[in-house]
Each structure stands twice: as structure tokens, then as C-alpha cells.
Design an enzyme around this catalytic site. Sequence first.
Site, PDB file in Angstrom:
ATOM      1  N   CYS B  12       0.822  -1.218   0.000  1.00 11.82           N
ATOM      2  CA  CYS B  12       0.000   0.000   0.000  1.00 11.82           C
ATOM      3  C   CYS B  12       0.858   1.271   0.000  1.00 11.82           C
ATOM      4  CB  CYS B  12      -0.916   0.010   1.224  1.00 11.82           C
ATOM      5  SG  CYS B  12      -1.897   1.518   1.368  1.00 11.82           S
ATOM      6  N   LYS B  39     -10.567  -9.345   4.933  1.00  7.00           N
ATOM      7  CA  LYS B  39     -10.372  -8.411   6.047  1.00  7.00           C
ATOM      8  C   LYS B  39     -10.899  -8.965   7.367  1.00  7.00           C
ATOM      9  CE  LYS B  39     -10.804  -4.636   2.760  1.00  7.00           C
ATOM     10  NZ  LYS B  39     -11.673  -3.616   2.148  1.00  7.00           N
ATOM     11  N   GLU B  64      -7.130   7.172   7.345  1.00 10.96           N
ATOM     12  CA  GLU B  64      -6.797   7.959   6.152  1.00 10.96           C
ATOM     13  C   GLU B  64      -5.384   8.560   6.292  1.00 10.96           C
ATOM     14  OE1 GLU B  64      -8.504   8.447   3.068  1.00 10.96           O
ATOM     15  OE2 GLU B  64      -9.517   6.706   3.867  1.00 10.96           O
ATOM     16  N   SER B  65      -4.572   8.304   5.267  1.00 11.52           N
ATOM     17  CA  SER B  65      -3.147   8.624   5.360  1.00 11.52           C
ATOM     18  C   SER B  65      -2.871  10.108   5.554  1.00 11.52           C
ATOM     19  CB  SER B  65      -2.408   8.101   4.129  1.00 11.52           C
ATOM     20  OG  SER B  65      -2.805   8.792   2.971  1.00 11.52           O
TER      21      SER B  65
END
Lengths: 239, 239
Positions: B12, B39, B64-65
Amino acid sequence: MSPLVLVSHALCPYVQRAAILLAEKGVPFERRDVDLANKPQWFLDVSPLGKTPVLLVGDVPVFESAVICEYLEDTVLPRLHPEDPLRRARHRSWMEFGSAVLAAIGALYSAADEAALRARAGDLRGRFEQLEAVLEEGAPYFDGDRFSVVDAVFAPVFRYFDVIDTIVDLGLWHGLPKVRAWRRQLARRPSVVAAVDAAYPRRLLDFLRGRDAALGRRAQGSAAARMNRSTSRCAAGDM
Amino acid sequence: MSPLVLVSHALCPYVQRAAILLAEKGVPFERRDVDLANKPQWFLDVSPLGKTPVLLVGDVPVFESAVICEYLEDTVLPRLHPEDPLRRARHRSWMEFGSAVLAAIGALYSAADEAALRARAGDLRGRFEQLEAVLEEGAPYFDGDRFSVVDAVFAPVFRYFDVIDTIVDLGLWHGLPKVRAWRRQLARRPSVVAAVDAAYPRRLLDFLRGRDAALGRRAQGSAAARMNRSTSRCAAGDM
């Protein structure tokens, strides 16, 4: 502060975030709409991704709505994010969740047929259930009594349904009292009201009708029915 | 500070942003990989959108990055964003541009046939040309001599091509000396090197080969050719 220009589109929910924050902070700004179907060169010069909103700070473009929100937070009081960094991060995470909900709304109104429309409504319903689970009981806003940046993200999400709910009942709201209360609260906030002009519902309806998609076809049907009612006598079946 | 867990996936690119920042700031953290094809429930409980990365701060999930990056900026020195708010906004805008480039890379490796592959390569080339136009001549990083958060966003963008360039020459780099120099500079930064493990190129190649797409089919071909060379004598045509 340099003069601010919010480069906008009348229906863009991301523009509304910025417009709401500017209103909450009492900052004067000029709104400059662009035709996204026929983008002018001056717009492409300030928007590398070709999207609205862009905030022009003097002649410096700030692009992407989340970035504009953070810039306004960094430069104009009152601060609308919480003070505590971890709590602020939580708000920002749910802002990103709001962007995912907007993507789900785009998928909803783009669904080609009735089966796809129901499936996309199910996806969206799942997102609203997730919101229901994190909202506080009895709190007017996302985080209690105080309007914060994350509220500015969800107001335009809910606004879509002021129009969509008149076209079709997708079963999005039943059993979700906290989401419904939040939606009502946001809809009456002056900054939220002022973030679109009076023609917004009509424009959105026209936009939906113009799409070759299940919701657009239903909107045409419902419009035809309404026109029928207003220009003819009502038959018993209309009552 | 609470113990930090970075919930990750080996390939990712958004996880890499967070891993790079954590390394730049010298913060110890545990990396916990999840199987995104299957998942686990504990992951869905902390990731409302079902995506990596999530940063667990004690038991509080930050998802969220971009949000994780801002949280690390807000809480751990050294600050990697610029001090000036408008300059910081510019960096954040180009971080969002970096996410659009990642979407373009996804479209590239998903392109069904050779014609689509060329078209997607053209889109990506256009994005790199936009970057070339904003980079400074001779500056090692996005904004001069100082590594900043936006650099952490583009390092994983360029890393894809350490593998993709071995499969096919898509004409992405010629005539873009500033982008190429930036790519080289980022590739040797220790935090960037450490953000993936040694098996990354092999895993990415396997991932690409597993896709029913033009790039994946080329990767299978190039792998077959390499295997042929390593297990047989070379014919003159291979030299």
C-alpha cells in the site's frame, strides 16, 4: 490578508465545505463559478486536477477542499477544529469518510438501472448506519454543541437528499434518529443555507434528469407527474 | 505518547507515507499487516472505510493517510511541513495531486488491453509533466534542501516504477530531468528505503502478474523470458 476568490461550481459539494467555513469565520470572499463541462484555460492554470474548489489567495491557488479548510483553520479565527490533536485527527478522519459518502452518492445517481440503484442505496445506507454508530445521543453537531469543520463536510452530503427524497424513497433514513437529527440541525445553520443559491434544488433536479441513469429517469417521471398535476385537473388517483 | 501501531499492507503506497514520516520523526511503532482480500473483523472495527493505513494511538484509530500525516505533524517534532501557512497549503495541495497520481497508476496497471495501457500511460505522463513544471531546478526535494511531508507522498509513487520500468518502457520519463532527479533523490533516502521490506519488488511483480490486464500479461511475458535466459544458454538474439 490577500483578497480571497473561491473558484466554484453551483452544485459542487466540495465547494460548499469551503463556502460554509468562510461564512462561519466571517471572511469576505468573491465566488467565481466555472463551467466544468467546458473548462476555461485560466481555471486549468490554477487547478492542476481540473476540479473545484480552488481558493485564490491573492494570486496563489490553493486546491482541494480539505486543504482549503486547513488553510482557513491555520489563518482565520475562530478555530472550528477541536484543540486536542487526537480529537482533531478523529474529526479529520470522519471528514474523509464524508468524501467517501459523496462518492457513494455519485454512484447512486449514476446507477444504470433499478437493481443497481437499490444496490447503491444499500451501500449508502450502510455508510449512514456507520455514522449513526459514532454520533452522540442528543448532540446537535458531530462533536456536541460546537459546530466544527466536519459538520461543514456533512451539510452538503445531506443537502442532496432535500431533492433526491422528493424523487424516490430509498429507505435511507428510517431507524437512524441521530443522523436525521444531525441532518435537520445542519440544514438550518445560516452558513449552510448561504452556501448555495436559491436555484440549487432546481439545478440539481435538472442535473439528475440529464443523466442516463435510473434516478434521472425516475426524476423525469416525477417531474412529468407534477407537471400533469399543475396543468390539468387532478384525477382521483393523484390524491 | 501512547504506543503506535501502523495497520498496514505490504504494497500500500498510502501506508508508506505514514511509515516514512514515522521514520523521519524517529518514532518507534509496530507495523501490523492485514490481508485486504480477507479483512479480519478487528480491522473493520478500526477502519470504517476498510482501507489501510490506520494508525492506532493506544486504542484510538486514526484513519486515512493524510490525516495520519497531519496528526504526526501536530504531535511529533521535527515539523516537516513548512512554517508559512500558504506554503504549507501549497504542499498539502500537491500531496492531494500525489493521490491523483496514485489513482492514475491504478488505472495504468488495470488497463485491459495495449491501447488502454498506452492511453493510461499518456495520462500519467501528463501528470509527470505538471510536476516537472512546478519543481525547482537543482533542488533535491519538492521544496529545496529540506525533506517535507509532500516528499513522503511521492516516494511511493516513484517506487512503483522500479518494477514497472523493468516490464515495459512507457515513455514516462524522457525530457523530465527534474522529476527524474527527484525520483533518484527520494529512492536513496533511508526513511524511504525502510518503508517497505526487501520482498517488495517481488510482491509487486506477483501482484501485477496476477491481474487480468495488459501490464500483467507483459509482466508474465518478461518473467518467462528471464526464466528462459537463466535456465538455458543464451541465444545470440538475447544479447
